[in-house]
Structures are given as C-alpha cells and as structure tokens.
Design a protein around this motif. Structure first.
Motif, PDB file in Angstrom:
ATOM      1  N   SER A 185       0.865  -1.199   0.028  1.00 12.59           N
ATOM      2  CA  SER A 185      -0.052  -0.017   0.113  1.00 12.59           C
ATOM      3  C   SER A 185       0.944   1.572   0.015  1.00 12.59           C
ATOM      4  CB  SER A 185      -1.092  -0.060   1.269  1.00 12.59           C
ATOM      5  OG  SER A 185      -0.141   0.065   2.421  1.00 12.59           O
ATOM      6  N   LEU A 186       0.479   2.270  -0.651  1.00 13.50           N
ATOM      7  CA  LEU A 186       1.037   3.715  -0.549  1.00 13.50           C
ATOM      8  C   LEU A 186      -0.062   4.780  -0.683  1.00 13.50           C
ATOM      9  CD1 LEU A 186       0.784   5.314  -3.592  1.00 13.50           C
ATOM     10  CD2 LEU A 186       2.501   3.367  -4.483  1.00 13.50           C
ATOM     11  N   VAL A 187       0.480   5.887   0.092  1.00 12.13           N
ATOM     12  CA  VAL A 187      -0.259   6.869   0.398  1.00 12.13           C
ATOM     13  C   VAL A 187       0.138   8.207  -0.613  1.00 12.13           C
ATOM     14  CG1 VAL A 187      -1.359   8.665   1.814  1.00 12.13           C
ATOM     15  CG2 VAL A 187      -1.108   6.242   2.482  1.00 12.13           C
ATOM     16  N   VAL A 188      -0.824   8.760  -1.364  1.00 10.57           N
ATOM     17  CA  VAL A 188      -0.662  10.164  -1.973  1.00 10.57           C
ATOM     18  C   VAL A 188      -1.334  11.138  -1.334  1.00 10.57           C
ATOM     19  CG1 VAL A 188      -0.555  11.164  -4.103  1.00 10.57           C
ATOM     20  CG2 VAL A 188       0.010   9.136  -4.157  1.00 10.57           C
ATOM     21  N   ASN A 189      -0.693  12.385  -1.031  1.00  9.18           N
ATOM     22  CA  ASN A 189      -1.447  13.364  -0.439  1.00  9.18           C
ATOM     23  C   ASN A 189      -1.771  14.488  -1.451  1.00  9.18           C
ATOM     24  OD1 ASN A 189      -1.529  12.878   2.464  1.00  9.18           O
ATOM     25  ND2 ASN A 189       0.787  12.613   2.180  1.00  9.18           N
ATOM     26  N   VAL A 190      -2.896  15.103  -1.420  1.00 15.73           N
ATOM     27  CA  VAL A 190      -3.241  16.192  -2.313  1.00 15.73           C
ATOM     28  C   VAL A 190      -3.749  17.398  -1.756  1.00 15.73           C
ATOM     29  CG1 VAL A 190      -4.513  16.712  -4.567  1.00 15.73           C
ATOM     30  CG2 VAL A 190      -3.737  14.473  -4.054  1.00 15.73           C
ATOM     31  N   GLY A 191      -2.917  18.593  -2.081  1.00 18.84           N
ATOM     32  CA  GLY A 191      -3.532  19.689  -1.445  1.00 18.84           C
ATOM     33  C   GLY A 191      -4.018  20.665  -2.648  1.00 18.84           C
ATOM     34  N   ALA A 192      -5.224  21.312  -2.361  1.00 21.70           N
ATOM     35  CA  ALA A 192      -6.000  21.995  -3.415  1.00 21.70           C
ATOM     36  C   ALA A 192      -6.030  23.479  -2.772  1.00 21.70           C
ATOM     37  CB  ALA A 192      -7.436  21.660  -3.952  1.00 21.70           C
ATOM     38  N   SER A 193      -5.250  24.599  -3.132  1.00 27.70           N
ATOM     39  CA  SER A 193      -5.328  25.782  -2.877  1.00 27.70           C
ATOM     40  C   SER A 193      -6.304  26.703  -3.675  1.00 27.70           C
ATOM     41  CB  SER A 193      -3.953  26.469  -2.911  1.00 27.70           C
ATOM     42  OG  SER A 193      -3.342  26.515  -4.108  1.00 27.70           O
ATOM     43  N   ASN A 194      -6.985  27.652  -2.983  1.00 28.64           N
ATOM     44  CA  ASN A 194      -7.858  28.555  -3.644  1.00 28.64           C
ATOM     45  C   ASN A 194      -8.906  27.750  -4.601  1.00 28.64           C
ATOM     46  OD1 ASN A 194      -6.316  30.877  -2.937  1.00 28.64           O
ATOM     47  ND2 ASN A 194      -4.801  30.257  -4.628  1.00 28.64           N
ATOM     48  N   SER A 217     -16.583  19.885  -9.667  1.00 27.68           N
ATOM     49  CA  SER A 217     -17.104  20.866 -10.863  1.00 27.68           C
ATOM     50  C   SER A 217     -17.096  22.197 -10.189  1.00 27.68           C
ATOM     51  CB  SER A 217     -18.591  20.544 -11.352  1.00 27.68           C
ATOM     52  OG  SER A 217     -19.517  20.341 -10.370  1.00 27.68           O
ATOM     53  N   ASP A 218     -16.992  22.455  -8.745  1.00 31.23           N
ATOM     54  CA  ASP A 218     -17.116  23.661  -8.432  1.00 31.23           C
ATOM     55  C   ASP A 218     -15.776  24.359  -7.772  1.00 31.23           C
ATOM     56  OD1 ASP A 218     -16.606  22.107  -6.237  1.00 31.23           O
ATOM     57  OD2 ASP A 218     -18.213  23.011  -4.918  1.00 31.23           O
ATOM     58  N   TYR A 219     -14.707  23.599  -8.261  1.00 31.70           N
ATOM     59  CA  TYR A 219     -13.235  24.357  -7.812  1.00 31.70           C
ATOM     60  C   TYR A 219     -13.054  25.352  -8.744  1.00 31.70           C
ATOM     61  CZ  TYR A 219     -11.356  20.400  -5.240  1.00 31.70           C
ATOM     62  OH  TYR A 219     -11.350  19.634  -4.194  1.00 31.70           O
ATOM     63  N   ALA A 220     -12.537  26.453  -8.297  1.00 32.39           N
ATOM     64  CA  ALA A 220     -12.336  27.731  -8.641  1.00 32.39           C
ATOM     65  C   ALA A 220     -11.521  27.768 -10.010  1.00 32.39           C
ATOM     66  CB  ALA A 220     -12.133  28.751  -7.723  1.00 32.39           C
ATOM     67  N   ASN A 221     -11.602  28.660 -10.872  1.00 34.74           N
ATOM     68  CA  ASN A 221     -10.556  28.790 -12.099  1.00 34.74           C
ATOM     69  C   ASN A 221      -9.401  29.211 -11.390  1.00 34.74           C
ATOM     70  OD1 ASN A 221     -10.041  28.854 -14.765  1.00 34.74           O
ATOM     71  ND2 ASN A 221     -10.304  30.988 -14.666  1.00 34.74           N
ATOM     72  N   GLY A 222      -8.340  28.598 -11.699  1.00 37.91           N
ATOM     73  CA  GLY A 222      -7.090  29.118 -11.087  1.00 37.91           C
ATOM     74  C   GLY A 222      -6.377  28.286 -10.048  1.00 37.91           C
ATOM     75  N   ALA A 223      -7.397  27.491  -9.549  1.00 37.67           N
ATOM     76  CA  ALA A 223      -6.970  26.816  -8.297  1.00 37.67           C
ATOM     77  C   ALA A 223      -5.891  25.673  -8.487  1.00 37.67           C
ATOM     78  CB  ALA A 223      -8.219  25.942  -7.709  1.00 37.67           C
ATOM     79  N   SER A 224      -4.917  25.530  -7.579  1.00 36.54           N
ATOM     80  CA  SER A 224      -3.656  24.810  -7.671  1.00 36.54           C
ATOM     81  C   SER A 224      -3.783  23.509  -6.935  1.00 36.54           C
ATOM     82  CB  SER A 224      -2.433  25.519  -7.111  1.00 36.54           C
ATOM     83  OG  SER A 224      -2.283  26.737  -7.667  1.00 36.54           O
ATOM     84  N   ILE A 225      -3.342  22.376  -7.808  1.00 30.58           N
ATOM     85  CA  ILE A 225      -3.304  21.034  -7.185  1.00 30.58           C
ATOM     86  C   ILE A 225      -1.871  20.485  -6.995  1.00 30.58           C
ATOM     87  CG2 ILE A 225      -4.352  18.804  -7.622  1.00 30.58           C
ATOM     88  CD1 ILE A 225      -6.517  20.782  -7.203  1.00 30.58           C
ATOM     89  N   VAL A 226      -1.577  20.084  -5.704  1.00 32.06           N
ATOM     90  CA  VAL A 226      -0.232  19.521  -5.545  1.00 32.06           C
ATOM     91  C   VAL A 226      -0.289  18.196  -5.030  1.00 32.06           C
ATOM     92  CG1 VAL A 226       2.056  19.916  -4.764  1.00 32.06           C
ATOM     93  CG2 VAL A 226       0.831  22.118  -5.516  1.00 32.06           C
ATOM     94  N   ALA A 227       0.266  17.250  -5.855  1.00 31.74           N
ATOM     95  CA  ALA A 227       0.365  15.883  -5.059  1.00 31.74           C
ATOM     96  C   ALA A 227       1.678  15.563  -4.365  1.00 31.74           C
ATOM     97  CB  ALA A 227      -0.128  14.651  -5.980  1.00 31.74           C
ATOM     98  N   SER A 228       1.872  14.826  -3.595  1.00 33.12           N
ATOM     99  CA  SER A 228       2.971  14.651  -3.019  1.00 33.12           C
ATOM    100  C   SER A 228       2.781  12.955  -2.327  1.00 33.12           C
ATOM    101  CB  SER A 228       3.469  15.378  -1.808  1.00 33.12           C
ATOM    102  OG  SER A 228       2.340  15.403  -0.625  1.00 33.12           O
ATOM    103  N   THR A 229       3.909  12.316  -2.138  1.00 32.73           N
ATOM    104  CA  THR A 229       4.218  11.298  -1.602  1.00 32.73           C
ATOM    105  C   THR A 229       5.544  11.112  -0.651  1.00 32.73           C
ATOM    106  OG1 THR A 229       3.589   8.708  -1.868  1.00 32.73           O
ATOM    107  CG2 THR A 229       5.269   9.675  -3.539  1.00 32.73           C
ATOM    108  N   THR A 230       5.426  10.007   0.165  1.00 28.74           N
ATOM    109  CA  THR A 230       6.553   9.876   1.031  1.00 28.74           C
ATOM    110  C   THR A 230       6.771   8.188   0.978  1.00 28.74           C
ATOM    111  OG1 THR A 230       5.955  11.358   2.452  1.00 28.74           O
ATOM    112  CG2 THR A 230       7.682   9.868   3.303  1.00 28.74           C
TER     113      THR A 230
END
Length: 292
Positions: free
Chosen positions: A173-182, A241-254
């Motif tokens: 198993s592995l975990v991927v974290n995702v952050g969504a800003s704005n 569908s309601d994510y704002a235009n210009g929102a940033s998505i950053v995925a990461s894993t350890t």
C-alpha cells in the motif's frame, strides 16, 4: 539427453520453469527425487553433423522466498551425463578425456583435464540471487505542470518515477497526499488511479480522497508491483465541478512510508529510505466563454 546437477546454496524449490535450450528450442526438465539433478530428454534426438557443433544451456525463473544471497550453479558431473549416440552404428559415444579429448568453445569456466575424481566434468557459471534494491523514486519531469479541467475523468494530478534493481518489487500500500489551494470548494477529488505512463494500464485504484480539501489523502491499498528499471507513473482523477478557476493542485508522497515492500522473487523485505517529495503543480482551468 543432458543431466544437470544443481550445486551452490540454492535448491530446487528456489527454481521454476526450468528448460534446457538447444539451438533456440526449449526442452523441459525432470527433477530427480532428491532434488539435485535436472534432466532434459530430446525426443528423437538432436543431430550434430560431422564437423559441426550445437549450443545448449539451462535457464529458468528464480522463485524462492527469502532466497537473496543464495547461489545457483548447474554442472555436468560425468561424461555419461550427456548422452551421445553414433548416427551410423547406433553405439553410445563417450567423449575422450585428457589433452586429446573433447574441448568446448564455451567461455564458461570448465575442467580442462576432465578429471571427474576431482570435480565435475563441466562447471557452469555461478549465479547469485540478488534482492531488490531502490535506485530512485522521485518527481517525474515527464509529467509536466499543466492545466486540468473540472468534472472530467483522468485529469493529471501529478507523476513520479521509480527505478528498482535486482528484481521486481511489490508494495502492499502507498499514500498520496493532495493539496488544493484557492479551490473555494468543500468537495474532494474522486476516482483517482495510478497509471503506468508507458502502457496506459491502471496499476492501482480508483480510490476517492478522504480528509479535507487542503489535505486530501489517497490510500492505494491494493498491491503494486514495480518492475526493474526506470518507469514513470501518472496519478489521474476527477476534479469536482465547483473548483475555482486558477486553483492549484499539488500531489506528494513519502516512499519511506510505503508498507510491506518485498522483492517479488526473493521475498526479502526491501528498504526504501526516500523522503517525501512534491509532484509538479496542476492548475484548474474552468470553461470560459466571452461574447461580444
């Protein structure tokens, strides 16, 4: 026929799908009851015309659990373990011994004196079973930062490269974290899969994120087998569908936190010490229409 003797620290249980290959044709082997000899019989015989030669070797899979570090060597004990028959008179043929006897063009080490009272007639090469190791696991430059759409499946969220050596490695198993800003949303990313970039096949998922929008967690609990060599994997999913235009998505894993990492052939535990890293940033671009 040819009868091979298994020497070294490996045993018959460490080997699978053995075959003797003669001029490109594979012939299966039969094990002796003590697991020390593997014999291949050639139905109808293999003709070696006068003045000519043939090449033969034995090959197979390394399948034993916890077999890393063991050595495999296939020797031919005696002159009579290779069964030759004269074509004209039908008598068995035994190669001569000593300086005027049989010779081999093989580059493998062998007993040039053919003194079977000291060592096997023919010594095969020694193969050491190597456990899987990690060369690199890192952000993939091949999966570039790009614009992604909302409410559309298989949108790129990031990518990473792996490079394992020695043997394929299975991760439970592995975990991927995702952050969504704005994002201006409370919804989480869904139907996320890990895809082999070379073949387009899904190797894990799909799963839906848990947690919060700014700290989404993707847990892939089905085992993934990473092959030997450099490979690129892409993380793909659906943005609400309601994510704002210009929102940033950053995925990461350890990778050091990936669980139950084992060599597929040796069964040995593979240590991954790679620290966490971010993948390239993806930008949400909603549909836009200007009328004038």
């Amino acid at each position: 026929s040819i009868r091979w003797r298994v020497n070294g620290s490996a045993s018959a249980s460490d080997l699978g799908n053995l075959a003797t290959v003669v001029n490109g044709t594979s012939y299966p082997v039969t094990w002796s009851t003590d697991g020390r000899y593997a014999t291949s019989v050639f139905p109808g015989g293999i003709l070696i015309t006068k003045g000519n030669s043939i090449d033969s070797y034995i090959q197979g899979d390394l399948v034993g659990s916890n077999s890393a570090g063991r050595q495999v060597e296939f020797d031919i004990d005696r002159l009579s373990d290779v069964y030759f028959v004269g074509r004209t008179y039908g008598y068995g043929v035994t190669p001569k011994t000593g300086s005027g006897g049989a010779t081999y063009s093989s580059t493998l080490p062998h007993d040039t004196s053919f003194d079977t009272t000291k060592q096997p007639w023919f010594l095969g090469s020694t193969v050491t079973i190597q456990a899987g190791t990690v060369t690199t696991i890192q952000n993939s430059t091949a999966v570039a930062a790009q614009n992604i759409a909302v409410n559309t499946s298989n949108q790129v969220l990031g990518g990473f490269d792996t490079n394992f050596a020695g043997e394929p490695v299975t991760v439970q198993s592995l975990v991927v974290n995702v952050g969504a800003s704005n994002s201006n949303s409370t919804q989480l990313i869904r139907t996320v899969s890990i895809v082999d970039n070379a073949t387009g096949s899904v190797v894990a998922g799909p799963v839906d994120a848990t947690g919060s929008v700014g700290g989404q967690v993707l847990t892939f609990s089905n085992s993934i087998t990473f092959p030997v060599g450099a490979h690129t994997y892409v993380i793909k999913g659906t943005i609400p569908s309601d994510y704002a235009n210009g929102a940033s998505i950053v995925a990461s894993t350890t990778p050091s936190s990936w669980t139950n990492v084992q060599g597929r052939n040796s069964g040995n535990t593979v240590s991954i010490t790679t620290a966490g890293f971010n993948m390239n940033t993806m930008t949400v671009r909603a549909a836009n229409l200007t009328v004038s």
